[in-house]
Each structure stands twice: as structure tokens, then as C-alpha cells.
Design a protein around this motif. Structure first.
Motif, PDB file in Angstrom:
ATOM      1  N   GLY A  91       0.787  -1.231   0.000  1.00 45.12           N
ATOM      2  CA  GLY A  91       0.000   0.000   0.000  1.00 45.12           C
ATOM      3  C   GLY A  91       0.814   1.273   0.000  1.00 45.12           C
ATOM      4  N   LEU A  92       2.134   1.168  -0.028  1.00 43.45           N
ATOM      5  CA  LEU A  92       2.966   2.366  -0.041  1.00 43.45           C
ATOM      6  C   LEU A  92       2.728   3.150  -1.331  1.00 43.45           C
ATOM      7  N   GLU A  93       2.451   4.438  -1.193  1.00 45.08           N
ATOM      8  CA  GLU A  93       2.270   5.283  -2.375  1.00 45.08           C
ATOM      9  C   GLU A  93       3.589   5.402  -3.138  1.00 45.08           C
ATOM     10  N   VAL A  94       3.508   5.324  -4.462  1.00 44.60           N
ATOM     11  CA  VAL A  94       4.687   5.417  -5.319  1.00 44.60           C
ATOM     12  C   VAL A  94       4.394   6.425  -6.418  1.00 44.60           C
ATOM     13  N   CYS A  95       5.308   7.361  -6.623  1.00 41.97           N
ATOM     14  CA  CYS A  95       5.141   8.379  -7.663  1.00 41.97           C
ATOM     15  C   CYS A  95       5.914   7.987  -8.919  1.00 41.97           C
ATOM     16  N   ASP A  96       5.332   8.202 -10.064  1.00 46.38           N
ATOM     17  CA  ASP A  96       6.051   7.995 -11.315  1.00 46.38           C
ATOM     18  C   ASP A  96       7.191   9.006 -11.401  1.00 46.38           C
ATOM     19  N   PRO A  97       8.451   8.553 -11.486  1.00 44.37           N
ATOM     20  CA  PRO A  97       9.566   9.499 -11.438  1.00 44.37           C
ATOM     21  C   PRO A  97       9.648  10.400 -12.655  1.00 44.37           C
ATOM     22  N   TRP A  98       9.149   9.930 -13.778  1.00 43.41           N
ATOM     23  CA  TRP A  98       9.257  10.736 -14.995  1.00 43.41           C
ATOM     24  C   TRP A  98       8.311  11.929 -14.945  1.00 43.41           C
ATOM     25  N   ILE A  99       7.113  11.722 -14.408  1.00 46.08           N
ATOM     26  CA  ILE A  99       6.204  12.837 -14.198  1.00 46.08           C
ATOM     27  C   ILE A  99       6.798  13.801 -13.178  1.00 46.08           C
ATOM     28  N   ALA A 100       7.360  13.242 -12.095  1.00 47.38           N
ATOM     29  CA  ALA A 100       7.964  14.092 -11.068  1.00 47.38           C
ATOM     30  C   ALA A 100       9.144  14.884 -11.616  1.00 47.38           C
ATOM     31  N   LEU A 101       9.948  14.266 -12.465  1.00 41.48           N
ATOM     32  CA  LEU A 101      11.092  14.984 -13.041  1.00 41.48           C
ATOM     33  C   LEU A 101      10.619  16.135 -13.933  1.00 41.48           C
ATOM     34  N   ALA A 102       9.476  15.965 -14.581  1.00 39.78           N
ATOM     35  CA  ALA A 102       8.932  17.077 -15.367  1.00 39.78           C
ATOM     36  C   ALA A 102       8.575  18.243 -14.453  1.00 39.78           C
ATOM     37  N   ALA A 103       7.972  17.930 -13.307  1.00 41.06           N
ATOM     38  CA  ALA A 103       7.647  18.983 -12.337  1.00 41.06           C
ATOM     39  C   ALA A 103       8.922  19.648 -11.828  1.00 41.06           C
TER      40      ALA A 103
END
Length: 265
Positions: free
Chosen positions: A47-59
Motif C-alpha cells: 500500500g505504499l504510495e509510489v510516484c512515477d519518477p518521470w512525471i515528477a522529473l517534469a515537475a
């Protein structure tokens, strides 16, 4: 030696906006890079939330001006090379040429590969990694690409109008010849080793390349660890590596506590 922040995009950090703000704070604190883990799930933490790194790198690219950004590392065997090629081009343009692609085999930690039906055999993943890297170079060349390999196929496509140059840093954990041959062909090394191990790895890479000029070596360590032994061994980047589960407060504390030394120190 340059200093970077290496963030796990999980839990409280599984939000592109939060990661973008942390990157801004890191840049203001003097860090010269911000890198993200690249995972889609962490099975050991249900259940640990995981962020897509490619979307985050765009931010992060949108909100920062100077820091080098990238993944460390992307397991190419679980990604289509043409998708990676296109996403890397977008991040390179969005960041004004600040994007670095870190690549490697990855692992089946807790079933991260097997539970999603991904390839788990290390030899096969190595073949897929090498073929993907070959294809990335072709797709970024600006030439028409025809490729019919054991894992991937491109049938006469021109991917970009002109050549694109994106640095690639390759992961390795030992002096085994295969990973070091791979790392020697590209722009940098992401080692998991000791200072003495790093010396041995770089000696072999230098033997294959002829020199280490302009070759990047990105070593990670926990907040408070001493980077000097790795700098003496040949590392060019020190990545302050936060634990897999890190709160926003802990990340901010690490930024404030672990920033690069002031000029002259």
C-alpha cells in the motif's frame, strides 16, 4: 565533486508537487543535482504510495533552473526503449539540457518484477538492457532506424529530425566485465561499491576507454556520510541518499543539514 539529492518518491514524497518543492529547496541550498529512484511498486511495503519518477522529473524541471536531474536508475528491461527515448527527449528539452538517464538491470526486490509479469532472469535482462541502449542511440541519431533484434523491433522509422545528445550513466556493482564494458561505452558510472572497489572499477573502465576525462561517477551515501574517500577514489558526484521511506520533514532536514560545503571549505 558535485553534490546532489537522491530522493525516494514514496510515501509522503509520492507527490510530484512535493518533489518539485524539495528540488527547489535543494537548488537554493546549493545542491547541483536532484535524482529520483525509478520504481512502480514496492511490494515489501504493502500500500505504499509510489510516484512515477518521470512525471515528477517534469515537475522538477519546470520549477528549477540549474540542477542536473535524472533517474538513478531506470531498469530498461521493464520499459519500452522507444517510450524511454521519447520521454528523455521531452525532459531534456523541458529542462534545457539538464537531464541525465541512469540505467541498469534493476532487481526483483519483494517481487517488483515477478509480480508484474516482468522478466526476472538476470542474463535476459542484461541482453534487454544492452539492446535498449543500442536502440536509444539509434533513435536519438536523427537517422532512419531499422532494427530487428531478439527483444525489440523498429521498422524504418525516423524518430527525431536531428541528433539528440542525452548523457547516460550506467549502474554496476562489481568488477565483472559485462557491466563495466557497458558502463565504459557511455557517459558515466553509478557504482554500488567501496572506495577500493571504485578504484578497481575505474581502472578497468579507463583501460577500455583510454581515459576518464569528462566521465562522471555518481556515488550515493547517507546523510552525514563522508564523501571524501570516494572523491579520492575518482567519484565526481556525491548523492545524498535518503531512506526508502522518508517524510517531507526528514527530507527538508537532510537538505538543510547535508548541503554542499561552502566555497573554500
Amino acid at each position: 565533486m558535485r553534490h546532489a539529492l537522491y530522493l525516494p518518491p514514496f510515501g509522503e514524497l509520492a507527490d510530484p508537487g512535493v518533489l518539485g518543492e524539495l528540488a527547489v529547496q535543494a537548488e537554493e541550498a546549493g545542491f547541483e543535482g536532484v535524482f529520483l529512484w525509478d520504481h512502480v511498486v514496492r511490494p515489501k511495503h504493502a500500500g505504499l504510495e509510489v510516484c512515477d519518477p518521470w512525471i515528477a522529473l517534469a515537475a522538477i524541471a519546470e520549477r528549477t533552473e540549474r540542477v542536473t536531474i535524472g533517474t538513478r536508475i531506470t531498469p530498461l528491461s521493464r520499459r519500452r526503449p522507444h517510450d524511454v527515448a521519447r520521454q528523455a527527449i521531452a525532459l531534456d528539452r523541458l529542462s534545457g539540457g539538464r537531464f541525465v538517464l541512469g540505467v541498469g538491470l534493476g532487481g526483483d526486490n519483494g517481487g517488483e518484477l515477478s509480480k508484474l509479469g516482468e522478466e526476472t532472469d538476470a542474463r535476459t535482462r542484461a541482453e534487454m538492457l544492452d539492446e535498449s541502449l543500442e536502440l536509444l542511440g539509434q533513435l536519438w541519431s536523427g537517422e532512419t532506424v531499422t532494427h530487428d533484434g531478439p527483444h525489440y523491433r523498429v521498422d524504418g522509422l525516423r524518430f527525431v529530425s536531428g541528433p539528440v545528445r542525452i548523457p547516460i550513466w550506467v549502474a554496476a556493482q562489481s568488477v565483472k566485465p559485462g557491466p563495466l564494458r557497458r558502463a565504459a561505452r557511455f557517459d558515466g558510472l553509478c557504482p554500488e561499491t567501496t572506495p577500493d572497489g571504485l578504484r578497481a572499477m575505474l581502472a578497468e573502465i579507463e583501460r577500455q576507454r583510454g581515459c576518464l576525462e569528462h566521465y562522471e561517477v555518481a556515488v550515493g551515501g547517507r546523510p552525514g556520510d563522508d564523501p571524501e574517500p570516494f572523491r579520492e577514489a575518482g567519484a565526481t558526484w556525491w548523492l545524498v541518499t535518503l531512506p526508502e521511506i522518508t517524510t517531507v520533514k526528514e527530507a527538508m532536514d537532510a537538505i538543510n543539514r547535508s548541503g554542499p560545503p561552502s566555497p573554500g571549505q
